[in-house]
Design an enzyme around this catalytic site. Sequence first.
Site: not given
Ligand code: PLP
Length: 385
Positions: A52, A176, A201
């Site tokens: 961990r 983000d 993504k």
């Molecule tokens: C998909 C996404 C998230 C969340 O990510 P997960 O891997 O699905 O938990 C956060 N911010 C953006 C812009 C996203 O497209």
Amino acid sequence: MKLTSRARFSTICLHAGQEPDPSTGAIITPIYQTSTYVQEALGRHKGFEYARTQNPTRLALERNLAAMESGKAGFAFASGMAAIGAIATLLKAGDHVVVSDNTYGGTFRLFDKVLTRYQLSFSYVDTADLAATERAFTPATKMLFVETPTNPIMRITDLRAAAELAHRHHARLVVDNTFASPFIQRPIEHGADLVTHSTTKYLNGHSDSVGGIVVAVRDDDIEWLGFVQNAEGAILGPMDSWLVLRGTKTLPLRMQQHNANGLALAEFVAKHPKVKQVYYPGLPTHPHYELARRQMNGFGGMLAFDLGSLAAARTVLNGVKLHALAESLGGVETLISHPATMTHASVPADRRAALGITDGLVRISAGIEDIEDLKEDLAQALDLS
Ligand SMILES: *Cc1c(COP(=O)(O)O)cnc(C)c1O
């Protein structure tokens, strides 16, 4: 395989954080599928005690992504949401956060439904409007949380100006960067304190892993995030760390094709008589086109367009054959979705309306297929509507 301090982005993607495996010379970092490490003697070990806390595959990915985002350290989590949850632990009861108003639906849900239970408060503003953003600050504001481009309306925030604004108010700028990827923009180079991604993504890019990363530059943040990653334990496993490491090697090549296909699809739908409005920062008609050109290296693979009604949107979504009807984005396959009922279903209807997420809105994550095949498929589905 030693990187010089001058190494350029593609070279960093391929090599940063990865040395040949010390025990065999394997060029690819192995999947260290282990829960613990044998110690040589009491109190003597190789820096790895329990998985961990430390794992060599995860460490390689964390170093790779930190270098790609021009940060000092990275922390990999089980999902993008777990990464954002870890960032939130930098806050204390009573703190206030200013957030981009059409932020990812899951981020809004975490802030609105979970974190408000812990005496944290959030204001949602169009961070593309810096004056409105500044007005949302209060003496308790400790963080400015920005997404650019936003999902799915593609508003663009000036990152340098946002960093200056946040710092003038002694707050952190958190970005983000999931929608853009570090190929397109590196927020830390514009002054951001923390960058986060859903590695699910573009970074992984192959639609076969869920994960998240936080990249930090401040020493106090690095110390706290390392502590919290171990204390809460929402770590990315070794197999997923390996998959994302494989993904980042081809990020520059993939992003060039995502950029090209995104722009070509946006130009195609912009000319189509059945399309009422197109949201893509690479079209000169986009309200932030000049800023996008300055700040971004290409305009990305995400676009959205309005067909005017739910019925028209449904016909197109059910009529496409090559475009896959699915949530998510950033993979090599082209995905098509309906924000109002899919990704943004958890956003209340009145908020959706205020953001422009109408029932006729369709979102596309352009993959890397041949653009002619994508255009033909979209054209035949639009003809049905
Ligand atoms: C998909 C996404 C998230 C969340 O990510 P997960 O891997 O699905 O938990 C956060 N911010 C953006 C812009 C996203 O497209």
